[in-house]
Design a protein around this motif. Structure first.
Motif, short mmCIF file in Angstrom:
data_model
loop_
_atom_site.label_atom_id
_atom_site.label_comp_id
_atom_site.label_asym_id
_atom_site.label_seq_id
_atom_site.Cartn_x
_atom_site.Cartn_y
_atom_site.Cartn_z
N PRO A 430 0.80 -1.23 0.00
CA PRO A 430 0.00 0.00 0.00
C PRO A 430 0.83 1.27 0.00
O PRO A 430 0.52 2.22 -0.73
N ASP A 431 1.91 1.30 0.80
CA ASP A 431 2.73 2.51 0.86
C ASP A 431 3.49 2.74 -0.44
O ASP A 431 3.59 3.88 -0.92
N ILE A 432 4.03 1.67 -1.01
CA ILE A 432 4.78 1.79 -2.26
C ILE A 432 3.85 2.18 -3.40
O ILE A 432 4.18 3.04 -4.25
N ALA A 433 2.67 1.57 -3.46
CA ALA A 433 1.70 1.90 -4.52
C ALA A 433 1.27 3.36 -4.42
O ALA A 433 1.13 4.05 -5.43
N LYS A 434 1.08 3.82 -3.19
CA LYS A 434 0.70 5.22 -2.99
C LYS A 434 1.81 6.15 -3.46
O LYS A 434 1.55 7.18 -4.11
N LEU A 435 3.06 5.79 -3.20
CA LEU A 435 4.19 6.60 -3.63
C LEU A 435 4.30 6.61 -5.15
O LEU A 435 4.57 7.66 -5.76
N GLY A 436 4.08 5.46 -5.79
CA GLY A 436 4.11 5.41 -7.25
C GLY A 436 3.06 6.30 -7.86
O GLY A 436 3.31 7.01 -8.85
N ASN A 437 1.87 6.29 -7.30
CA ASN A 437 0.79 7.15 -7.78
C ASN A 437 1.16 8.62 -7.61
O ASN A 437 0.98 9.43 -8.53
N GLU A 438 1.69 8.98 -6.45
CA GLU A 438 2.05 10.37 -6.20
C GLU A 438 3.19 10.82 -7.11
O GLU A 438 3.20 11.95 -7.61
N ASP A 439 4.16 9.93 -7.35
CA ASP A 439 5.28 10.28 -8.22
C ASP A 439 4.84 10.54 -9.65
O ASP A 439 5.47 11.32 -10.39
N SER A 440 3.77 9.88 -10.08
CA SER A 440 3.30 10.07 -11.46
C SER A 440 2.80 11.48 -11.71
O SER A 440 2.63 11.89 -12.86
N MET A 441 2.56 12.23 -10.63
CA MET A 441 2.00 13.57 -10.75
C MET A 441 3.06 14.66 -10.83
O MET A 441 2.77 15.84 -10.63
N HIS A 442 4.30 14.29 -11.14
CA HIS A 442 5.32 15.30 -11.41
C HIS A 442 5.13 15.84 -12.83
O HIS A 442 4.83 15.08 -13.76
N VAL A 443 5.29 17.15 -13.00
CA VAL A 443 5.08 17.74 -14.33
C VAL A 443 6.15 17.31 -15.33
O VAL A 443 5.98 17.51 -16.53
N THR A 444 7.23 16.72 -14.85
CA THR A 444 8.22 16.14 -15.76
C THR A 444 7.63 14.98 -16.55
O THR A 444 8.17 14.59 -17.58
N ASN A 445 6.54 14.41 -16.06
CA ASN A 445 5.88 13.26 -16.67
C ASN A 445 4.70 13.68 -17.55
O ASN A 445 3.82 12.88 -17.84
N THR A 446 4.67 14.95 -17.96
CA THR A 446 3.53 15.43 -18.74
C THR A 446 3.98 16.15 -20.00
O THR A 446 5.10 16.66 -20.09
N THR A 447 3.06 16.19 -20.96
CA THR A 447 3.21 17.02 -22.15
C THR A 447 1.85 17.64 -22.45
O THR A 447 0.82 17.12 -22.02
N PRO A 448 1.82 18.76 -23.18
CA PRO A 448 0.53 19.41 -23.47
C PRO A 448 -0.32 18.56 -24.43
O PRO A 448 0.14 18.20 -25.51
N GLN A 449 -1.52 18.26 -23.99
CA GLN A 449 -2.45 17.52 -24.83
C GLN A 449 -3.83 18.16 -24.74
O GLN A 449 -4.24 18.61 -23.67
N MET A 450 -4.54 18.19 -25.88
CA MET A 450 -5.91 18.65 -25.84
C MET A 450 -6.73 17.65 -25.04
O MET A 450 -6.45 16.46 -25.04
N GLN A 451 -7.76 18.12 -24.34
CA GLN A 451 -8.50 17.24 -23.45
C GLN A 451 -9.19 16.11 -24.18
O GLN A 451 -9.50 15.08 -23.59
#
Length: 597
Positions: A430-451
């Protein structure tokens, strides 16, 4: 009242064109229909000071309107479009007018729909038009519940006008692609309030105000309309009434059209069709594979301004090359063509380029300030759901090398499109899964996309691959990134990628061997958020749909080296070349994916 309106609305059909039909049109004068500019441009164009029909494969394209494309009605009532009268130039109002024949055989045109002179926030309106199955909608189950899997036919959707602007209005009637050109009709006053042209999923829809349409129509009929700047539609600022959300509606019924054909039009809308749907309800209904749709998470309330420290990431292992097994090691892809643009950062006096997170890694572009690629290990047997958290900065690299706000926000700005999906690294304890989910929300992991970009198949590729992975392991490795091109447009100070790639590697459940497949998706057409797409655009293999392609072709286009994965791709062959690398076409269903040669 509806008995008089419904016969004046038809589906715009084409002959001699790649598309069989393109949208909705309705009568605004005795022999004139109105539709959207972006609908008209599929079959008509400006030539000098005139407008004409485009040329198709076998000659000039011809267009017509069928006013009886209705549910359970096999008859036709077709009138030919004789002449393009006017097509407004972008980026002005999305309007076009066509002259239509007055008589077709023994049939005459219906009475034109009156255009309102005063537009205000109001309830009890409807849109009437031709919704088509929309592959861009990230909630296909919701779409099919609303429309009962019946598309391409005349449909009515209730709602209200929620906001009025100088040239357009906002409304919350449910629409899809194909509704382009629909009438927005006031049931109380018996007149058109607007010409629908666009929508933003679960947010709002837009229509050109009827009084603006009427003003332009008057100038067209008087020969005073022109695409020259001095005579374009005036953009005079009008006072805006206060915003109001219309009451949600539920409608069930059958509307009988009187007259010579005795047509029945069924309106099966016994659902809440207002797009002002409770966000909590939507969140509860959304399957895990669709969480990558950014929705409304681009407001400042979802940004964590409390940046951490680099030391917080010392325990992050990142992407594991041996995740699928020592004998099937898959190294992190290497940026080759633009290696000098890879962003490096200091870790304990050493230069590194791999930003390691829980179960995934990112390689950043210094010039584009977004990732070249994101690589993730997924263990389907240990997957866990976690609550969404705020977007984060990565303290290991300068904020100036990350994009948090510039191009992101409510339409017409972009969504923060995950490269590694939010739920993908969320596995383990549970703790590791929660950390993986939270880490995915870094803006380094994003690019601009139309909705609208994240079509259901693109979002479900990982889940489908997991079903074909070795049953006792259920492990896959996924690599995702944007194609960086000189053609990428600059919007809001950011160069926007037009296309994206994805590569998935796993041990196939039948062959027990390493397998890898490649995919592309294009958002070029989506970069005009004020324009809804005509029906035919959804079936184009190169636009807005996932396509299976060879990994070798992804290498050539992206400049990223995928190592051994090129050779285990089912689309690879000994005679394959960069120029002629195989492409399997648009994926309409996941079952079309080829996993073995």
């Amino acid at each position: 009242m509806l008995d008089l309106v419904i016969p004046a609305i038809g589906r715009v059909d084409l002959t001699g064109a790649p598309l069989s039909w393109v949208g909705t049109g309705w009568l605004v004068a005795d022999n004139i229909i109105v539709t959207n500019r972006h609908v008209a441009q599929e079959f008509a164009e400006r030539k000098g000071d005139e407008f004409t029909f485009k040329m198709g494969a076998g000659g000039q394209i011809s267009a017509s309107v069928d006013f009886l494309q209705e549910i359970d009605n096999w008859k036709q009532l077709i009138f030919k479009l004789i002449k393009p009268l006017y097509i407004e130039q972008a980026p002005d109002i999305d309007v076009a007018f066509f002259e239509i024949e007055k008589v077709s055989g023994n049939d005459k045109l219906a009475k034109p729909i009156d255009l309102a002179a005063q537009i205000a926030v109001t309830e009890n309106i409807v849109t009437i038009g031709y919704p088509a199955y929309d592959s861009r909608i990230p909630e296909p189950d919701l779409m099919e519940r609303i429309y009962g899997k019946i598309y391409n036919k005349k449909r009515l959707a209730p709602g209200g006008v929620t906001k009025v602007e100088p040239t357009r209005l906002w409304h919350n009637c449910t629409t899809l692609g194909g509704n382009s050109g629909s009438v927005v009709y006031d049931l109380h006053r018996g007149e058109a309030l607007g010409l629908h042209f666009s929508g933003s999923f679960l947010k709002t829809n837009y229509a050109v105000r009827a009084d603006v349409v009427r003003g332009l129509l008057d100038r067209v009929r008087q020969g005073r309309a022109s695409n020259r700047a001095e005579t374009r539609t005036p953009q005079t600022k009008l006072p805006e009434p206060p915003e109001m959300l219309a009451t949600r509606s539920s409608v069930t019924g059958v509307v009988r059209q009187p007259g010579r054909h005795g047509v029945s039009l069924t309106i099966p809308l016994k659902v809440n069709v207002s797009i002002e749907i409770d966000p909590a309800w939507i969140a509860n209904q959304r399957p895990p594979q669709r969480q990558a749709f950014a929705g409304g998470d681009d407001t400042e309330d979802y940004i964590d301004e409390n940046e951490g420290v680099a030391e917080d990431y010392r325990d992050r292992v990142g992407y594991d090359p041996a995740f699928l097994g020592a004998e099937f090691e898959v190294t992190l892809p290497v940026v080759q063509r633009n290696a000098e643009d890879v962003l490096e950062f200091d870790v304990g006096g050493n230069k590194q380029s791999e930003l390691r997170y829980e179960h995934y890694s990112v390689v950043m572009s210094r010039g584009r300030r977004m990732c070249f690629l994101s690589a993730c290990n997924i263990d389907g047997n240990q997957s866990r759901k976690s609550a969404r958290v705020a977007w984060k900065w990565d303290p290991r690299i300068p904020r100036s090398q990350q994009i948090m706000k510039e191009c992101y926000g409510s339409p017409p700005k972009f969504s923060r499109g995950h490269m590694t999906r939010r739920e993908d690294p969320g596995w383990g304890t549970p703790d590791i899964a929660k950390l993986g989910n939270e880490d995915s929300m870094h803006v380094t992991n994003t690019t601009p996309q139309m909705q609208a970009f994240n079509a259901p198949i693109w979002l479900a590729l990982e889940d489908y691959a997991l079903q074909h992975a070795k049953e006792d392991a259920m492990k896959i490795s996924v690599f995702t990134g944007p194609y960086f091109s000189e053609k990428d447009p600059t919007m809001y100070g950011v160069r926007i990628p037009l296309a994206f790639w994805k590569v998935i590697a796993f041990i196939h459940d039948e062959t027990q061997q390493l397998c890898a497949t490649g995919y592309e998706m294009n958002q070029e057409q989506n970069l005009q958020p004020e324009e809804e797409f005509v029906f035919g655009a959804f079936t184009s293999p190169q636009l807005n749909m996932a396509t299976q392609v060879s990994i070798r072709s992804i290498e050539a286009r992206s400049g990223v080296d995928f190592g051994r994965l090129v050779d285990v791709d089912p689309l690879a062959s000994s005679y394959e070349s960069v120029e002629g690398s195989p492409t399997r076409g648009a994926l309409l269903t996941l079952e079309q994916i080829q996993f073995v040669r």
